[in-house]
Design a protein around this motif. Structure first.
Motif, PDB file in Angstrom:
ATOM      1  N   PHE A   4      40.496  52.547  53.576  1.00  0.00           N
ATOM      2  CA  PHE A   4      39.604  52.447  52.436  1.00  0.00           C
ATOM      3  C   PHE A   4      39.862  51.132  51.709  1.00  0.00           C
ATOM      4  CE2 PHE A   4      39.073  53.132  47.821  1.00  0.00           C
ATOM      5  CZ  PHE A   4      37.691  53.247  47.795  1.00  0.00           C
ATOM      6  N   ILE A   5      38.818  50.342  51.544  1.00  0.00           N
ATOM      7  CA  ILE A   5      38.930  49.083  50.812  1.00  0.00           C
ATOM      8  C   ILE A   5      37.955  49.148  49.635  1.00  0.00           C
ATOM      9  CG2 ILE A   5      38.695  46.579  50.912  1.00  0.00           C
ATOM     10  CD1 ILE A   5      39.200  46.855  53.968  1.00  0.00           C
ATOM     11  N   PRO A   6      38.471  49.338  48.410  1.00  0.00           N
ATOM     12  CA  PRO A   6      37.583  49.414  47.263  1.00  0.00           C
ATOM     13  C   PRO A   6      36.876  48.080  47.032  1.00  0.00           C
ATOM     14  CG  PRO A   6      39.883  49.699  46.580  1.00  0.00           C
ATOM     15  CD  PRO A   6      39.865  49.490  48.056  1.00  0.00           C
ATOM     16  N   LYS A   7      35.604  48.156  46.696  1.00  0.00           N
ATOM     17  CA  LYS A   7      34.815  46.958  46.433  1.00  0.00           C
ATOM     18  C   LYS A   7      34.236  47.067  45.029  1.00  0.00           C
ATOM     19  CE  LYS A   7      33.636  46.648  51.261  1.00  0.00           C
ATOM     20  NZ  LYS A   7      32.677  47.022  52.258  1.00  0.00           N
ATOM     21  N   PRO A   8      34.605  46.153  44.163  1.00  0.00           N
ATOM     22  CA  PRO A   8      34.082  46.230  42.793  1.00  0.00           C
ATOM     23  C   PRO A   8      32.587  45.951  42.758  1.00  0.00           C
ATOM     24  CG  PRO A   8      35.290  44.189  43.113  1.00  0.00           C
ATOM     25  CD  PRO A   8      35.460  45.003  44.365  1.00  0.00           C
ATOM     26  N   GLU A   9      31.901  46.664  41.878  1.00  0.00           N
ATOM     27  CA  GLU A   9      30.477  46.420  41.686  1.00  0.00           C
ATOM     28  C   GLU A   9      30.323  45.369  40.601  1.00  0.00           C
ATOM     29  OE1 GLU A   9      28.431  49.981  40.724  1.00  0.00           O
ATOM     30  OE2 GLU A   9      28.781  50.890  42.677  1.00  0.00           O
ATOM     31  N   LYS A  10      29.320  44.553  40.745  1.00  0.00           N
ATOM     32  CA  LYS A  10      29.029  43.567  39.712  1.00  0.00           C
ATOM     33  C   LYS A  10      27.970  44.167  38.792  1.00  0.00           C
ATOM     34  CE  LYS A  10      30.198  39.125  41.513  1.00  0.00           C
ATOM     35  NZ  LYS A  10      29.750  37.758  41.666  1.00  0.00           N
ATOM     36  N   ASN A  11      28.391  44.683  37.670  1.00  0.00           N
ATOM     37  CA  ASN A  11      27.488  45.274  36.702  1.00  0.00           C
ATOM     38  C   ASN A  11      27.571  44.506  35.396  1.00  0.00           C
ATOM     39  OD1 ASN A  11      26.630  47.436  38.347  1.00  0.00           O
ATOM     40  ND2 ASN A  11      28.490  48.555  37.892  1.00  0.00           N
ATOM     41  N   GLU A  12      26.479  44.484  34.696  1.00  0.00           N
ATOM     42  CA  GLU A  12      26.417  43.858  33.386  1.00  0.00           C
ATOM     43  C   GLU A  12      26.121  44.933  32.347  1.00  0.00           C
ATOM     44  OE1 GLU A  12      26.718  40.560  32.598  1.00  0.00           O
ATOM     45  OE2 GLU A  12      27.016  39.932  34.674  1.00  0.00           O
ATOM     46  N   VAL A  13      26.721  44.807  31.204  1.00  0.00           N
ATOM     47  CA  VAL A  13      26.426  45.704  30.095  1.00  0.00           C
ATOM     48  C   VAL A  13      25.269  45.099  29.312  1.00  0.00           C
ATOM     49  CG1 VAL A  13      27.313  46.736  27.969  1.00  0.00           C
ATOM     50  CG2 VAL A  13      28.815  46.476  29.953  1.00  0.00           C
ATOM     51  N   ILE A  14      24.234  45.927  29.081  1.00  0.00           N
ATOM     52  CA  ILE A  14      23.084  45.478  28.304  1.00  0.00           C
ATOM     53  C   ILE A  14      22.775  46.518  27.234  1.00  0.00           C
ATOM     54  CG2 ILE A  14      22.075  44.167  30.228  1.00  0.00           C
ATOM     55  CD1 ILE A  14      20.005  46.511  30.425  1.00  0.00           C
ATOM     56  N   CYS A  15      21.941  46.155  26.316  1.00  0.00           N
ATOM     57  CA  CYS A  15      21.515  47.079  25.267  1.00  0.00           C
ATOM     58  C   CYS A  15      19.993  47.073  25.228  1.00  0.00           C
ATOM     59  CB  CYS A  15      22.078  46.615  23.927  1.00  0.00           C
ATOM     60  SG  CYS A  15      21.551  47.638  22.551  1.00  0.00           S
ATOM     61  N   ILE A  16      19.403  48.268  25.217  1.00  0.00           N
ATOM     62  CA  ILE A  16      17.953  48.369  25.091  1.00  0.00           C
ATOM     63  C   ILE A  16      17.632  49.380  24.000  1.00  0.00           C
ATOM     64  CG2 ILE A  16      17.490  47.764  27.502  1.00  0.00           C
ATOM     65  CD1 ILE A  16      16.859  50.750  27.973  1.00  0.00           C
ATOM     66  N   ARG A  17      16.462  49.246  23.425  1.00  0.00           N
ATOM     67  CA  ARG A  17      15.983  50.229  22.464  1.00  0.00           C
ATOM     68  C   ARG A  17      14.915  51.052  23.157  1.00  0.00           C
ATOM     69  NH1 ARG A  17      17.613  45.899  19.892  1.00  0.00           N
ATOM     70  NH2 ARG A  17      18.630  46.059  17.883  1.00  0.00           N
ATOM     71  N   ILE A  18      15.013  52.368  22.992  1.00  0.00           N
ATOM     72  CA  ILE A  18      14.079  53.259  23.666  1.00  0.00           C
ATOM     73  C   ILE A  18      13.700  54.389  22.706  1.00  0.00           C
ATOM     74  CG2 ILE A  18      15.895  54.652  24.740  1.00  0.00           C
ATOM     75  CD1 ILE A  18      14.082  54.767  27.240  1.00  0.00           C
TER      76      ILE A  18
END
Length: 57
Positions: A4-18
């Motif tokens: 098993f080789i963990p692979k980090p995900e490239k995620n960005e934190v964003i803010c939206i109004r809904i």
């Protein structure tokens, strides 16, 4: 044996109004499908982007 080789995900934190009612609906659908709000919204965005009219050329 496989390793098993963990692979980090490239995620960005964003803010939206809904709208509150939309958020309640999103939470309900996510809960009924046993998934997080974040995962559900991400899948909705993926679906929308893959099905944009401009992508059908």
């Amino acid at each position: 044996m496989m390793h098993f080789i963990p692979k980090p995900e490239k995620n960005e934190v964003i803010c939206i109004r809904i709208d509150s009612e939309k958020l309640k609906f999103i939470d309900d659908v996510a809960n009924r499908n046993n998934m997080s709000r974040n995962k559900f919204i991400g899948q909705c965005i993926d679906f929308a982007l893959q099905n944009l009219e401009s992508n059908k050329n």
